[in-house]
Enzyme design. Structure first.
Site, PDB file in Angstrom:
ATOM      1  N   SER A 138       0.847  -1.198   0.000  1.00  0.00           N
ATOM      2  CA  SER A 138       0.000   0.000   0.000  1.00  0.00           C
ATOM      3  C   SER A 138       0.879   1.243   0.000  1.00  0.00           C
ATOM      4  O   SER A 138       1.989   1.228   0.549  1.00  0.00           O
ATOM      5  CB  SER A 138      -0.899   0.028   1.244  1.00  0.00           C
ATOM      6  OG  SER A 138      -1.631   1.242   1.318  1.00  0.00           O
ATOM      7  N   TYR A 151      -1.682  -0.412  11.102  1.00  0.00           N
ATOM      8  CA  TYR A 151      -1.887  -0.800   9.705  1.00  0.00           C
ATOM      9  C   TYR A 151      -0.795  -0.235   8.804  1.00  0.00           C
ATOM     10  O   TYR A 151      -0.181  -0.968   8.018  1.00  0.00           O
ATOM     11  CB  TYR A 151      -3.257  -0.331   9.214  1.00  0.00           C
ATOM     12  CG  TYR A 151      -3.448  -0.551   7.735  1.00  0.00           C
ATOM     13  CD1 TYR A 151      -3.737  -1.818   7.235  1.00  0.00           C
ATOM     14  CD2 TYR A 151      -3.300   0.503   6.827  1.00  0.00           C
ATOM     15  CE1 TYR A 151      -3.874  -2.030   5.865  1.00  0.00           C
ATOM     16  CE2 TYR A 151      -3.439   0.293   5.467  1.00  0.00           C
ATOM     17  CZ  TYR A 151      -3.726  -0.972   4.988  1.00  0.00           C
ATOM     18  OH  TYR A 151      -3.851  -1.188   3.640  1.00  0.00           O
TER      19      TYR A 151
END
Length: 261
Positions: A138, A151
């Site tokens: 990501s 995260y």
């Protein structure tokens, strides 16, 4: 299962994972798909393309869950030609407000389960001398994730890990590609309890588009790809912006209640 090439897709029940599975099926791969949700309807759809499909419903945050998936692969007597490690889990809100079991599940899904799966199946692919590994990282890995601290940290790990592994096995015939999406229209934000934030409410990239970008990069053997020009720009800017500034910018997007007008 048949003698066609075999693709493994995790996190295949919806979102990017489902779209990756669809692309593999369209490209004449048999499939083993895995997720922590029921996969019967997805499997039926994919079989409609002519692919043979097996399902594994398991929590891939656990060693046992990954072992079940690996056992299903080995039971076929085949070595995967494509391994798409896409399973991921997000978590919003302040770190001090999160329960241990919540943030640990994020780490165990995004990091432990992902690299354990790759370590279990990757050596056979290298021994075969061919194959493609796609890891869903990501652009979140480029910035401190205020109100998504754990995260973003896991994605920083995954982004880094993918490049290191790619270099380690560069002479094996197996390539490693890291797909780095930005915010994408999936169930991620609902499951991460981020729907009351700006990032949760903003317009997002289409999951099918993101999957196509990642799939094509994987098939070309590219090392990494960022989906979408806005995300590419954001990733470039993040590389030259102080971490403290990035953390404050992330706060404005992910702070609970930031999506209220």
């Amino acid at each position: 299962m048949s003698k066609r090439n075999l693709a493994i897709v995790t996190g295949a029940s919806s979102g990017i994972g489902l779209e990756l599975a669809r692309l593999a099926a369209e490209n004449a791969y048999d499939l083993i798909i895995a997720a922590d949700e029921d996969l019967a309807a997805v499997a039926d759809e994919l079989r409609g393309t002519g692919s043979q499909v097996e399902t594994v419903v398991a929590d891939l945050a656990t060693i046992d869950g990954v072992d079940r998936l690996c056992a299903a692969v080995r039971d076929t007597g085949r070595v995967p030609d494509l391994l798409m490690a896409n399973a991921g889990h997000g978590l919003g809100h302040a770190f001090f407000d999160q329960r241990v079991e919540e943030w640990r599940h994020v780490i165990d899904t995004n990091i432990t389960g992902t690299i354990y799966l790759i370590q279990q199946l990757g050596p056979d692919m290298c021994s075969q001398g061919s194959g493609r590994i796609l890891i869903t990282g990501s652009i979140a890995g480029f910035m401190p994730g205020t109100f998504q601290a754990v995260y973003n940290g896991t994605k920083a790990f995954i982004d880094s890990f993918s490049f290191a592994l790619r270099n380690e096995i560069k002479d094996s015939g197996v390539t490693v590609t890291c797909l780095m999406p930005g915010p994408t229209e999936t169930n991620f934000f609902r499951r991460a309890d981020l729907m009351d934030t700006k990032v949760g409410q903003q317009e997002k990239d289409d999951a099918a588009y993101v999957a196509r970008v990642g799939f094509d990069a994987m098939m070309k053997g590219e090392g990494d790809v960022v989906a979408g020009w806005k995300n590419k720009l954001q990733a470039t800017i993040a590389n030259v912006t102080p971490a403290s500034v990035l953390a404050e910018q992330h706060r404005r997007m992910a702070e609970p209640g930031s999506g209220k007008t």
